[in-house]
Design a protein around this motif. Structure first.
Motif, PDB file in Angstrom:
ATOM      1  N   GLN A  77     -31.647  34.085 -20.138  1.00 37.93           N
ATOM      2  CA  GLN A  77     -32.392  34.528 -19.031  1.00 37.93           C
ATOM      3  C   GLN A  77     -32.994  33.683 -18.101  1.00 37.93           C
ATOM      4  O   GLN A  77     -33.153  33.955 -16.958  1.00 37.93           O
ATOM      5  N   GLN A  78     -33.717  32.905 -18.857  1.00 37.02           N
ATOM      6  CA  GLN A  78     -34.628  31.892 -17.967  1.00 37.02           C
ATOM      7  C   GLN A  78     -33.584  30.952 -17.034  1.00 37.02           C
ATOM      8  O   GLN A  78     -33.858  30.812 -16.014  1.00 37.02           O
ATOM      9  N   VAL A  79     -32.688  30.443 -17.865  1.00 36.71           N
ATOM     10  CA  VAL A  79     -31.582  29.903 -16.829  1.00 36.71           C
ATOM     11  C   VAL A  79     -31.107  30.467 -15.773  1.00 36.71           C
ATOM     12  O   VAL A  79     -30.981  29.845 -14.592  1.00 36.71           O
ATOM     13  N   ARG A  80     -30.677  31.835 -15.941  1.00 37.20           N
ATOM     14  CA  ARG A  80     -30.211  32.612 -14.871  1.00 37.20           C
ATOM     15  C   ARG A  80     -31.323  32.622 -13.580  1.00 37.20           C
ATOM     16  O   ARG A  80     -30.914  32.821 -12.410  1.00 37.20           O
ATOM     17  N   GLY A  81     -32.346  32.833 -14.152  1.00 35.02           N
ATOM     18  CA  GLY A  81     -33.578  32.723 -13.191  1.00 35.02           C
ATOM     19  C   GLY A  81     -33.513  31.548 -12.138  1.00 35.02           C
ATOM     20  O   GLY A  81     -33.756  31.464 -11.059  1.00 35.02           O
ATOM     21  N   TYR A  82     -33.296  30.391 -12.760  1.00 30.79           N
ATOM     22  CA  TYR A  82     -33.260  29.179 -12.382  1.00 30.79           C
ATOM     23  C   TYR A  82     -32.022  29.158 -11.284  1.00 30.79           C
ATOM     24  O   TYR A  82     -32.221  28.729 -10.052  1.00 30.79           O
ATOM     25  N   VAL A  83     -30.981  29.436 -11.647  1.00 33.76           N
ATOM     26  CA  VAL A  83     -29.828  29.457 -10.966  1.00 33.76           C
ATOM     27  C   VAL A  83     -29.982  30.395  -9.337  1.00 33.76           C
ATOM     28  O   VAL A  83     -29.616  30.040  -8.462  1.00 33.76           O
ATOM     29  N   ALA A  84     -30.491  31.562  -9.848  1.00 32.35           N
ATOM     30  CA  ALA A  84     -30.916  32.486  -8.611  1.00 32.35           C
ATOM     31  C   ALA A  84     -31.818  31.921  -7.939  1.00 32.35           C
ATOM     32  O   ALA A  84     -31.701  32.173  -6.462  1.00 32.35           O
ATOM     33  N   GLU A  85     -32.714  31.115  -8.321  1.00 38.46           N
ATOM     34  CA  GLU A  85     -33.771  30.452  -7.542  1.00 38.46           C
ATOM     35  C   GLU A  85     -33.109  29.524  -6.409  1.00 38.46           C
ATOM     36  O   GLU A  85     -33.541  29.397  -5.462  1.00 38.46           O
ATOM     37  N   ARG A 118     -23.465  21.905  -9.680  1.00 32.02           N
ATOM     38  CA  ARG A 118     -24.956  21.345  -9.395  1.00 32.02           C
ATOM     39  C   ARG A 118     -26.113  22.212  -9.554  1.00 32.02           C
ATOM     40  O   ARG A 118     -27.207  21.712 -10.169  1.00 32.02           O
ATOM     41  N   VAL A 119     -25.875  23.708  -9.898  1.00 24.79           N
ATOM     42  CA  VAL A 119     -26.818  24.588 -10.033  1.00 24.79           C
ATOM     43  C   VAL A 119     -27.326  24.094 -11.657  1.00 24.79           C
ATOM     44  O   VAL A 119     -28.522  24.580 -12.090  1.00 24.79           O
ATOM     45  N   GLY A 120     -26.353  23.697 -12.554  1.00 22.84           N
ATOM     46  CA  GLY A 120     -26.781  23.518 -13.708  1.00 22.84           C
ATOM     47  C   GLY A 120     -27.711  22.222 -13.811  1.00 22.84           C
ATOM     48  O   GLY A 120     -28.606  22.063 -14.424  1.00 22.84           O
ATOM     49  N   TRP A 121     -27.552  21.401 -12.967  1.00 23.49           N
ATOM     50  CA  TRP A 121     -28.510  19.956 -12.853  1.00 23.49           C
ATOM     51  C   TRP A 121     -29.748  20.485 -12.270  1.00 23.49           C
ATOM     52  O   TRP A 121     -30.783  20.311 -13.099  1.00 23.49           O
ATOM     53  N   GLY A 143     -26.043  16.675  -4.081  1.00 28.67           N
ATOM     54  CA  GLY A 143     -26.997  16.678  -5.312  1.00 28.67           C
ATOM     55  C   GLY A 143     -28.196  16.234  -5.106  1.00 28.67           C
ATOM     56  O   GLY A 143     -29.139  16.585  -5.957  1.00 28.67           O
ATOM     57  N   THR A 144     -28.400  15.262  -4.431  1.00 30.38           N
ATOM     58  CA  THR A 144     -29.859  14.810  -4.343  1.00 30.38           C
ATOM     59  C   THR A 144     -30.798  16.033  -3.836  1.00 30.38           C
ATOM     60  O   THR A 144     -31.934  15.819  -4.407  1.00 30.38           O
ATOM     61  N   CYS A 145     -30.428  16.780  -2.866  1.00 33.53           N
ATOM     62  CA  CYS A 145     -31.290  17.591  -2.338  1.00 33.53           C
ATOM     63  C   CYS A 145     -31.429  18.818  -3.604  1.00 33.53           C
ATOM     64  O   CYS A 145     -32.461  19.311  -3.555  1.00 33.53           O
ATOM     65  N   VAL A 146     -30.468  18.913  -4.287  1.00 31.18           N
ATOM     66  CA  VAL A 146     -30.640  19.980  -5.398  1.00 31.18           C
ATOM     67  C   VAL A 146     -31.524  19.625  -6.408  1.00 31.18           C
ATOM     68  O   VAL A 146     -32.528  20.260  -6.784  1.00 31.18           O
ATOM     69  N   LEU A 147     -31.514  18.211  -6.736  1.00 32.84           N
ATOM     70  CA  LEU A 147     -32.208  17.754  -7.671  1.00 32.84           C
ATOM     71  C   LEU A 147     -34.179  17.621  -6.875  1.00 32.84           C
ATOM     72  O   LEU A 147     -34.924  17.867  -7.975  1.00 32.84           O
ATOM     73  N   ALA A 148     -34.012  17.351  -5.744  1.00 28.86           N
ATOM     74  CA  ALA A 148     -35.213  17.138  -5.111  1.00 28.86           C
ATOM     75  C   ALA A 148     -36.027  18.564  -5.012  1.00 28.86           C
ATOM     76  O   ALA A 148     -37.244  18.744  -5.033  1.00 28.86           O
ATOM     77  N   SER A 149     -35.000  19.570  -4.884  1.00 27.23           N
ATOM     78  CA  SER A 149     -35.648  21.120  -4.694  1.00 27.23           C
ATOM     79  C   SER A 149     -36.198  21.321  -6.245  1.00 27.23           C
ATOM     80  O   SER A 149     -37.235  21.833  -5.884  1.00 27.23           O
ATOM     81  N   ALA A 150     -35.499  21.184  -7.080  1.00 30.28           N
ATOM     82  CA  ALA A 150     -36.206  21.527  -8.474  1.00 30.28           C
ATOM     83  C   ALA A 150     -37.460  20.594  -8.818  1.00 30.28           C
ATOM     84  O   ALA A 150     -38.341  21.117  -9.254  1.00 30.28           O
TER      85      ALA A 150
END
Length: 277
Positions: A77-85, A118-121, A143-150
């Motif tokens: 459920q926590q992972v799903r929250g991150y993906v939704a984020e 990339r949502v997995g990253w 992918g860089t933007c995805v990592l930076a956003s996290a």
């Protein structure tokens, strides 16, 4: 003799392959027709020539969230929250759309934002709070933007971090050259092996996504090994093509898992995520 008994009787004779041919042919034709339709649609609607982007099937998304859950040892459920984020990050989505539309290479890129694996990253970075992420292979910088956003989200929660992004192409990373994402990105242009050797701080998460030859992938993991922080995570975008990271994990006493994505309505069969930890 009824139809079922007749089919079973034929199946025990040399005529079985001939009798089964029409059904087998129909199945192959349906499969090939689906691929051809997806290919024709892509040729007309997409501009991409490599690093294809697409959505994941619903089942593939479920499998990805469970994959991250197991690797990071957190509730699904926590992972799903991150993906939704990440998927609800309208600021990032708008930036990528606008930057793509005005880029010099816009003729070879689609404006529609599709993160796929990339949502997995993103979820792995959110779950593990790495202080230093290193990725090799930047291309446009999606992918860089995805990592930076996290990393930016982590910083808001008291866990700052940066990503060192390595690419040999001086035009790489144009999506990640705008604040606030650029504020946590160190873009290094040069050979990845030499750049890894020049790193000045430990690496908590390493992602191989550059030259996908087996030899180069192995060289990168061998090069980064001495720089890894305790408990570091290794990722590869090449897991559907080689067993390099699995072999590296075995040599270094790590666990290994692989995930393969399934794109929606695309001729490309998809890539995946390999992880050693």
């Amino acid at each position: 003799m009824d139809a079922t008994k007749l089919r079973r009787a034929i199946a025990r004779t040399p005529l079985a392959p001939v009798a089964a041919f029409p059904k087998r042919f129909a199945r192959v034709a349906r499969h090939d027709a689906k691929v051809l339709r997806a290919s024709a649609r892509w040729l007309v609607t997409s501009r991409e020539h490599h690093n294809y982007t697409y959505e994941l099937t619903k089942l593939s998304r479920h499998h990805l969230t469970w994959f991250v859950s197991v690797v990071c040892d957190i509730p699904v459920q926590q992972v799903r929250g991150y993906v939704a984020e990440i998927e609800s990050d309208d600021a990032l989505r708008h930036h990528i759309e606008q930057a793509t539309a005005t880029a010099a290479r816009r003729g070879l890129a689609d404006r529609k934002v599709r993160y796929a694996r990339r949502v997995g990253w993103y979820a792995i970075v959110r779950a593990t709070h790495p202080a230093h992420v290193v990725e090799t292979g930047v291309d446009k910088g999606l992918g860089t933007c995805v990592l930076a956003s996290a990393l930016l989200r982590n910083a808001q929660e008291g866990h700052p971090g940066r990503v060192t992004s390595l690419d040999i192409n001086p035009e790489a990373g144009y999506l990640a050259r705008v604040a606030p994402w650029s504020e946590v990105v160190d873009l290094v242009i040069g050979d990845s092996i030499a750049s890894i050797g020049a790193l000045d701080r430990p690496v908590d998460l390493f992602l191989h996504d550059s030259d996908h030859s087996r030899a180069h992938e192995k060289r990168e993991f061998d090069a980064v090994e001495p720089t890894l922080a305790p408990g570091a995570i290794l990722l590869t975008d090449n897991v559907t093509s080689t067993n390099v990271l699995a072999e590296h994990a075995e040599r270094t006493g790590r666990r290994f898992l692989a995930y393969r994505e399934s794109p929606v309505n695309h001729w490309y069969p998809g890539d995946g995520i390999g992880v050693a930890w």
